[in-house]
Each structure stands twice: as C-alpha cells, then as structure tokens.
Design a protein around this motif. Sequence first.
Motif, PDB file in Angstrom:
ATOM      1  N   TRP A  86      -1.077   8.992   5.487  1.00  8.32           N
ATOM      2  CA  TRP A  86      -1.167   8.006   4.415  1.00  8.32           C
ATOM      3  C   TRP A  86      -0.003   8.226   3.461  1.00  8.32           C
ATOM      4  N   HIS A  87       0.387   7.176   2.744  1.00  8.80           N
ATOM      5  CA  HIS A  87       1.572   7.197   1.890  1.00  8.80           C
ATOM      6  C   HIS A  87       1.164   7.061   0.424  1.00  8.80           C
ATOM      7  N   ILE A  88       1.551   8.039  -0.415  1.00  6.46           N
ATOM      8  CA  ILE A  88       1.249   7.977  -1.848  1.00  6.46           C
ATOM      9  C   ILE A  88       2.248   7.055  -2.542  1.00  6.46           C
ATOM     10  N   ASN A  89       1.734   6.057  -3.235  1.00  8.53           N
ATOM     11  CA  ASN A  89       2.608   5.176  -4.001  1.00  8.53           C
ATOM     12  C   ASN A  89       1.752   4.287  -4.889  1.00  8.53           C
ATOM     13  N   GLU A  90       2.156   4.148  -6.134  1.00 12.83           N
ATOM     14  CA  GLU A  90       1.417   3.264  -7.037  1.00 12.83           C
ATOM     15  C   GLU A  90       1.583   1.806  -6.611  1.00 12.83           C
ATOM     16  N   TYR A  91       2.709   1.514  -5.943  1.00 10.20           N
ATOM     17  CA  TYR A  91       3.023   0.138  -5.542  1.00 10.20           C
ATOM     18  C   TYR A  91       3.303   0.067  -4.046  1.00 10.20           C
ATOM     19  N   GLU A  92       3.389  -1.159  -3.554  1.00  9.92           N
ATOM     20  CA  GLU A  92       3.826  -1.364  -2.167  1.00  9.92           C
ATOM     21  C   GLU A  92       5.219  -0.781  -1.963  1.00  9.92           C
ATOM     22  N   SER A  93       5.516  -0.448  -0.722  1.00 16.43           N
ATOM     23  CA  SER A  93       6.839   0.077  -0.397  1.00 16.43           C
ATOM     24  C   SER A  93       7.529  -0.828   0.614  1.00 16.43           C
ATOM     25  N   PHE A  94       8.668  -1.398   0.219  1.00 17.65           N
ATOM     26  CA  PHE A  94       9.450  -2.228   1.140  1.00 17.65           C
ATOM     27  C   PHE A  94       9.853  -1.412   2.369  1.00 17.65           C
ATOM     28  N   ALA A  95      10.248  -0.163   2.148  1.00 16.67           N
ATOM     29  CA  ALA A  95      10.673   0.698   3.262  1.00 16.67           C
ATOM     30  C   ALA A  95       9.537   0.923   4.258  1.00 16.67           C
ATOM     31  N   MET A  96       8.322   1.122   3.766  1.00 17.90           N
ATOM     32  CA  MET A  96       7.184   1.356   4.668  1.00 17.90           C
ATOM     33  C   MET A  96       6.860   0.124   5.508  1.00 17.90           C
ATOM     34  N   TRP A  97       6.987  -1.067   4.891  1.00 21.10           N
ATOM     35  CA  TRP A  97       6.804  -2.290   5.679  1.00 21.10           C
ATOM     36  C   TRP A  97       7.809  -2.317   6.825  1.00 21.10           C
ATOM     37  N   GLN A  98       9.067  -1.982   6.522  1.00 17.66           N
ATOM     38  CA  GLN A  98      10.135  -2.033   7.517  1.00 17.66           C
ATOM     39  C   GLN A  98       9.910  -1.040   8.646  1.00 17.66           C
ATOM     40  N   ILE A  99       9.440   0.151   8.297  1.00 15.21           N
ATOM     41  CA  ILE A  99       9.329   1.234   9.289  1.00 15.21           C
ATOM     42  C   ILE A  99       8.097   1.081  10.175  1.00 15.21           C
ATOM     43  N   PHE A 100       6.957   0.709   9.589  1.00 17.49           N
ATOM     44  CA  PHE A 100       5.694   0.805  10.310  1.00 17.49           C
ATOM     45  C   PHE A 100       5.112  -0.521  10.787  1.00 17.49           C
ATOM     46  N   THR A 101       5.762  -1.646  10.482  1.00 19.45           N
ATOM     47  CA  THR A 101       5.258  -2.926  10.990  1.00 19.45           C
ATOM     48  C   THR A 101       6.384  -3.700  11.665  1.00 19.45           C
ATOM     49  N   ILE A 220     -13.888  -7.312   2.107  1.00 21.30           N
ATOM     50  CA  ILE A 220     -12.748  -6.623   1.509  1.00 21.30           C
ATOM     51  C   ILE A 220     -11.771  -7.648   0.940  1.00 21.30           C
ATOM     52  N   GLU A 221     -11.226  -7.349  -0.232  1.00 21.39           N
ATOM     53  CA  GLU A 221     -10.256  -8.249  -0.867  1.00 21.39           C
ATOM     54  C   GLU A 221      -8.957  -8.264  -0.062  1.00 21.39           C
ATOM     55  N   ILE A 222      -8.416  -9.474   0.154  1.00 22.51           N
ATOM     56  CA  ILE A 222      -7.184  -9.627   0.936  1.00 22.51           C
ATOM     57  C   ILE A 222      -6.154 -10.368   0.103  1.00 22.51           C
ATOM     58  N   GLU A 223      -4.932  -9.852   0.075  1.00 17.16           N
ATOM     59  CA  GLU A 223      -3.856 -10.471  -0.691  1.00 17.16           C
ATOM     60  C   GLU A 223      -2.587 -10.542   0.132  1.00 17.16           C
ATOM     61  N   LYS A 224      -1.743 -11.521  -0.187  1.00 20.26           N
ATOM     62  CA  LYS A 224      -0.392 -11.552   0.380  1.00 20.26           C
ATOM     63  C   LYS A 224       0.448 -10.538  -0.376  1.00 20.26           C
ATOM     64  N   SER A 225       1.347  -9.890   0.301  1.00 17.70           N
ATOM     65  CA  SER A 225       2.200  -8.877  -0.324  1.00 17.70           C
ATOM     66  C   SER A 225       2.869  -9.393  -1.592  1.00 17.70           C
ATOM     67  N   ASP A 226       2.934  -8.532  -2.613  1.00 21.16           N
ATOM     68  CA  ASP A 226       3.596  -8.878  -3.872  1.00 21.16           C
ATOM     69  C   ASP A 226       5.106  -8.990  -3.719  1.00 21.16           C
ATOM     70  N   LEU A 227       5.642  -8.475  -2.619  1.00 19.32           N
ATOM     71  CA  LEU A 227       7.092  -8.455  -2.439  1.00 19.32           C
ATOM     72  C   LEU A 227       7.684  -9.846  -2.192  1.00 19.32           C
ATOM     73  N   GLU A 228       6.839 -10.812  -1.884  1.00 20.97           N
ATOM     74  CA  GLU A 228       7.314 -12.180  -1.639  1.00 20.97           C
ATOM     75  C   GLU A 228       6.790 -13.146  -2.694  1.00 20.97           C
ATOM     76  N   SER A 229       6.632 -12.686  -3.918  1.00 22.86           N
ATOM     77  CA  SER A 229       6.178 -13.564  -4.994  1.00 22.86           C
ATOM     78  C   SER A 229       7.250 -14.616  -5.310  1.00 22.86           C
ATOM     79  N   ASP A 230       6.818 -15.692  -5.913  1.00 17.70           N
ATOM     80  CA  ASP A 230       7.762 -16.754  -6.274  1.00 17.70           C
ATOM     81  C   ASP A 230       8.785 -16.237  -7.281  1.00 17.70           C
TER      82      ASP A 230
END
Length: 233
Positions: A86-101, A220-230
Amino acid sequence: MYKKNDNIKLPEDPDTIVWKYLDLSKFLDLLMSRKLFMSRSDKFEDQYEGTFSEPTYEEIKKLSENNPEFLDYYKSHREKVVVSSWHINEYESFAMWQIFTQNNEGLAIQSTIGRLQKALKPEINYSQFIGEVNYIDYKKEYIPFDDMFFPFMFKRKSFQYEREVRIISDLSENAIKINDGIKIDVDVNQLIEKIYIHPKSENWYKKLVIELVSKLDYTIEIEKSDLESDILI
C-alpha cells in the motif's frame, strides 16, 4: 488477524491515508472473493526484495561459515513470506497511476492504516503484521536480522517514491501451498473507504464500475480521479 510487532514500525496516526492502485480484474476479484491477494516476496519486480544489505550480508556470511544451513534458510525464506503493498499519501499520486494501471482503466482504493488493521480477519494458522518500509543505502547501511521480518521491511533508496506500507505474513511454519501468492479473508467494507476511477477513463467506464459495485451489494463511495478536474481560467 492483525498483530502488533514492536520491531515493525507504523505511522502513529491510524487515520494516515493509504492507497492501492490496481486494474479492474484485480479489483473485481477482491470484491467478489472478499479476499485480498498477497504476493510471494520473491515474485516482486525488485530482485533485492527480502535480501540483505552488504554490511549485513558480510556478517551473515561469517556466521554461516560453520553453519551453511543458516544462509540457505535465509535464501529459501523469501518463498514463504507474502506481502500486500500500500502507498502512503494524503493525496492521489500521478506516478502511481502511471506505474500500476494500464489502458486508462485502473482504479485506486483509498483506505487508512486503522482500516487496514480492522479489515484483517483472524487466520487459523498464521498472523498478519502491518509495517512501514524503510529505504536505505544497501551498500552502506545495516539491516538487523534479529527478527525474521526485518529484511522484508527494508528497500533500496531508489524506491523511496513508493512510500510503502505492507501487510506481511510468514508462512514458513505452515503447509499452505504458495504459487504466486495467497488470498486472505478481509472485511472489504472496512478495507475500502473510497474508490477512485482512473483520471483518463471515459464516462462509460465510471458507470460500469458503479454498476458492478452496486450489483455486488457494496455501498462504497466512488469518485472520478481529482487529477482530471475541470480547468479554471
């Protein structure tokens, strides 16, 4: 069942946020089986996983001069230790999206240290521990070996970006068959606080995930990633 090990350190705040980035098939397997996959430690991409730093290895070599089985045991032990990362981070990680998905169709599970501890269910034959990985210089720094989990709680400094917390079990005393890993029982509702959809995914994909989660009777609550906000301009 989560157990405390005084040698294995964790962030003190149980509300520390942790993440797991994974593809849809692994996510569905978790929801449907209600089991969390733990990988065999020697199957990780990092070939140093579960090994020792140079200063520690030199000491072990001296100790094994008159007892070669000592060193052989440490080598084979990696096949009996299983890990969920598991990855510790207060926020989403762009790098983790790139590496693991891949293919813009991944998901991220948001949880906390406290939730991980509560989500683990009692196991009959073995215990699970949760600990934070230490990142060190394997050429210079020493890894203690007075605890069998120690080599699995250290990684090279080049992996610091992972900020890893791991659930870890030692199955060396059990007759459990381990191929690439094992699945452990978890309380999925406790484990998952929120689900984030890949930032570059299409709307149909988000609808699909919402429908699948609903059909499996999860709320469970589901959200779109915050990294693609308007963009605001």
